[in-house]
Write a protein that holds these residues in place. Structure first.
Motif, PDB file in Angstrom:
ATOM      1  N   TRP A 121       0.827  -1.204   0.000  1.00  0.00           N
ATOM      2  CA  TRP A 121       0.000   0.000   0.000  1.00  0.00           C
ATOM      3  C   TRP A 121       0.865   1.259   0.000  1.00  0.00           C
ATOM      4  CZ3 TRP A 121      -5.028  -0.817  -0.863  1.00  0.00           C
ATOM      5  CH2 TRP A 121      -5.525  -2.098  -0.606  1.00  0.00           C
ATOM      6  N   PRO A 124      -0.928   4.645  -1.569  1.00  0.00           N
ATOM      7  CA  PRO A 124      -1.824   5.363  -0.651  1.00  0.00           C
ATOM      8  C   PRO A 124      -1.098   6.005   0.523  1.00  0.00           C
ATOM      9  CG  PRO A 124      -2.759   3.235  -1.242  1.00  0.00           C
ATOM     10  CD  PRO A 124      -1.370   3.253  -1.776  1.00  0.00           C
ATOM     11  N   LEU A 125      -0.047   5.350   1.016  1.00  0.00           N
ATOM     12  CA  LEU A 125       0.721   5.927   2.121  1.00  0.00           C
ATOM     13  C   LEU A 125       1.370   7.243   1.706  1.00  0.00           C
ATOM     14  CD1 LEU A 125       2.466   2.774   3.660  1.00  0.00           C
ATOM     15  CD2 LEU A 125       0.766   4.224   4.774  1.00  0.00           C
ATOM     16  N   LEU A 127       0.448   9.233  -0.753  1.00  0.00           N
ATOM     17  CA  LEU A 127      -0.595  10.237  -0.970  1.00  0.00           C
ATOM     18  C   LEU A 127      -1.060  10.821   0.360  1.00  0.00           C
ATOM     19  CD1 LEU A 127      -2.708   8.496  -3.769  1.00  0.00           C
ATOM     20  CD2 LEU A 127      -1.214  10.491  -4.013  1.00  0.00           C
ATOM     21  N   ALA A 128      -1.164   9.955   1.391  1.00  0.00           N
ATOM     22  CA  ALA A 128      -1.575  10.444   2.713  1.00  0.00           C
ATOM     23  C   ALA A 128      -0.541  11.381   3.313  1.00  0.00           C
ATOM     24  CB  ALA A 128      -1.808   9.258   3.649  1.00  0.00           C
ATOM     25  N   MET A 129       0.709  11.246   2.880  1.00  0.00           N
ATOM     26  CA  MET A 129       1.776  12.131   3.356  1.00  0.00           C
ATOM     27  C   MET A 129       1.858  13.426   2.557  1.00  0.00           C
ATOM     28  SD  MET A 129       4.821   9.343   3.938  1.00  0.00           S
ATOM     29  CE  MET A 129       4.580   7.890   4.959  1.00  0.00           C
ATOM     30  N   GLY A 130       0.969  13.590   1.575  1.00  0.00           N
ATOM     31  CA  GLY A 130       0.944  14.826   0.803  1.00  0.00           C
ATOM     32  C   GLY A 130       1.880  14.863  -0.378  1.00  0.00           C
TER      33      GLY A 130
END
Length: 466
Positions: A121, A124-125, A127-130
């Protein structure tokens, strides 16, 4: 407790003898470490042939992978001081050493599964970190093929710990050098599409890494089975048995080691993600500077690994003078080497950068200028970086891992990383501020590690040889 003997115990060399012993053990380990990093450096250089975005995405993906890898490496390296102390007590301790190898391999298999799931993953990780969506997608594709390198890479670490505890590390160096050639050829074929292969781009580079790791562990496994210094241990022909008490000791020793390494590496990884927030150019520049700094770091890392063995063996035979000589010799050797590397970074930054980018290309002018500035700061923390890693190594030889873990947490995450973020964004120094924070964190940890080594007798650390 260790007691002072009126004469030098058997097996305790002079200062010159200890220097020779540390050099004999550390140079194959250091070059072996360099060989492993050289594979990553080869990947970075060849990604740069594709595009700057590919290079930036590779840096993001590699750092996610490295978080998992370094945690496992820290845990599994607990096998080295355990085997060294065991052999120090009894150099014919075949069954106990074999048992330590078995429990380390079992531990590697256990921790691989959750890390594989997490790395799947990666996009997604990120993307979650910007992070930039396009870079996150490329990085995710890279990690999907590289994550399978984890288990064979950890298996190689366990077998390297085994041969290092026996002070026969040259085999791992030979295999590592062969893996560099194989990895470069695999990248050439799989990433760039030569020799009849389909060009897989960044995914091909990850696959090359996985195949290289599999080649390394297979080769060292064969050596450990048939070579004369090792075959009496019957690592794979004897029954696979795990002593539960020794397994608990392994995890008690290894978990703080894993945390210590993870705190350091994740500080640098967090710096990569902070660089990604500044821009793709800063991220690409940082990846060049950190690759060069990582190459120099591999030498004191090897010295620290050698010191773990030397101190651990002396601890096993309760030889106070040998512990003293091994620790201080390793520290002095690392500091001298890193001082020399710092001078090179200051004197010839453009020459070093030219290995990654065409410094005469006008389009690269901004990147080259930033990279030169980053190298100046990398030079500033070379000595601290060498001192802290050897300090951790000699303390591991004494089976002292919990306080070094707390030192790492304080220096890297309580001070170094917050300082990096503050200087980069609040003060406005950008990437320069991030590197100042990194250097400060390393210096703090180095002072704390050496201070604890200096006070080892007062703190009762020598009693662990009993």
């Amino acid at each position: 407790m260790l007691g002072r003997t009126p004469t030098m115990p058997a097996g305790t060399p002079s200062w010159v003898g200890e220097l020779r012993a540390i050099l004999a053990l550390s140079w194959p380990l250091a070059l072996g470490n360099l060989a492993q990093v050289a594979m990553g450096t080869t990947d970075v250089m060849m990604m740069g042939w594709l595009s700057a975005d590919t290079l930036a995405a590779g840096a993001l993906g590699a750092n996610l992978y490295f978080i998992a890898f370094i945690f496992g490496a820290g845990l599994l390296n607990a096998a080295t001081p355990m085997m060294a102390r065991t052999l120090g007590r009894d150099h014919n301790a075949v069954a106990p050493v074999r048992g330590i190898v078995h429990l380390a391999l079992l531990s590697a298999a256990v921790i691989a599964v959750p890390f594989w799931i997490a790395l799947w993953w990666s996009e997604p990780l990120l993307l979650a970190m910007g992070q930039n969506p396009a870079l996150a997608a490329l990085a995710g594709a890279y990690v999907h093929t590289m994550q399978w390198a984890l288990l064979p890479a950890w298996g190689f670490i366990v077998l390297r710990s085994f041969i290092s505890a026996l002070e026969q590390p040259v085999w791992s160096l030979i295999i590592g050098l062969g893996a560099i050639v194989f990895n470069a050829a695999a990248n050439w074929c799989l990433m760039l599409g030569h020799c009849g292969c389909h060009a897989l781009g960044i995914s091909g580079s990850g696959l090359a890494t996985s195949l290289s790791s599999l080649l390394m562990v297979s080769s060292l496994g064969i050596v450990a089975s048939v070579a004369r210094p090792f075959r009496c241990f019957r690592l794979f022909s004897a029954g696979f048995r795990v002593d539960r008490a020794r397994l608990r000791e392994f995890w008690r020793l290894g978990l703080p080691m894993a945390a210590t390494l993870s705190f350091e590496v994740t500080m640098f990884n967090a710096a990569v993600f902070l660089m990604g927030l500044i821009g793709a150019a800063s991220l690409a520049v940082h990846s060049i500077a950190i690759q060069l700094a990582s190459l120099t770091f591999m030498v004191p890392l090897g010295i620290g690994q050698a010191a773990t063995v030397r101190v651990g063996r002396a601890l096993g035979r309760r030889d106070r003078e040998a512990i003293h000589r091994a620790g201080w010799t390793a520290l002095g050797l690392a500091i001298v080497f890193m001082a020399a590397m710092a001078l090179i970074m200051v004197a010839a930054p453009r020459l070093l950068i030219s290995a990654f980018l065409n410094t005469n290309e006008p389009a690269n002018a901004v990147v080259v200028g930033h990279a030169a500035s980053f190298l100046m700061l990398a030079a500033a923390f070379q000595i601290a970086d060498g001192a802290q890693t050897v300090g951790a190594g000699i303390l591991r030889g004494l089976h002292d891992t919990r306080m070094p873990m707390l030192f790492a947490l304080l220096g890297y995450w309580a001070i170094g990383l917050p300082l990096s973020a503050s200087l980069a964004f609040a003060v406005g120094l950008g990437g320069i501020g991030i590197w100042i924070g990194l250097a400060t964190g390393l210096a703090i940890v180095a002072v704390l590690m050496i201070g604890r080594w200096f006070c080892r007798e007062t703190l009762g650390l020598l009693s662990k040889g009993a």
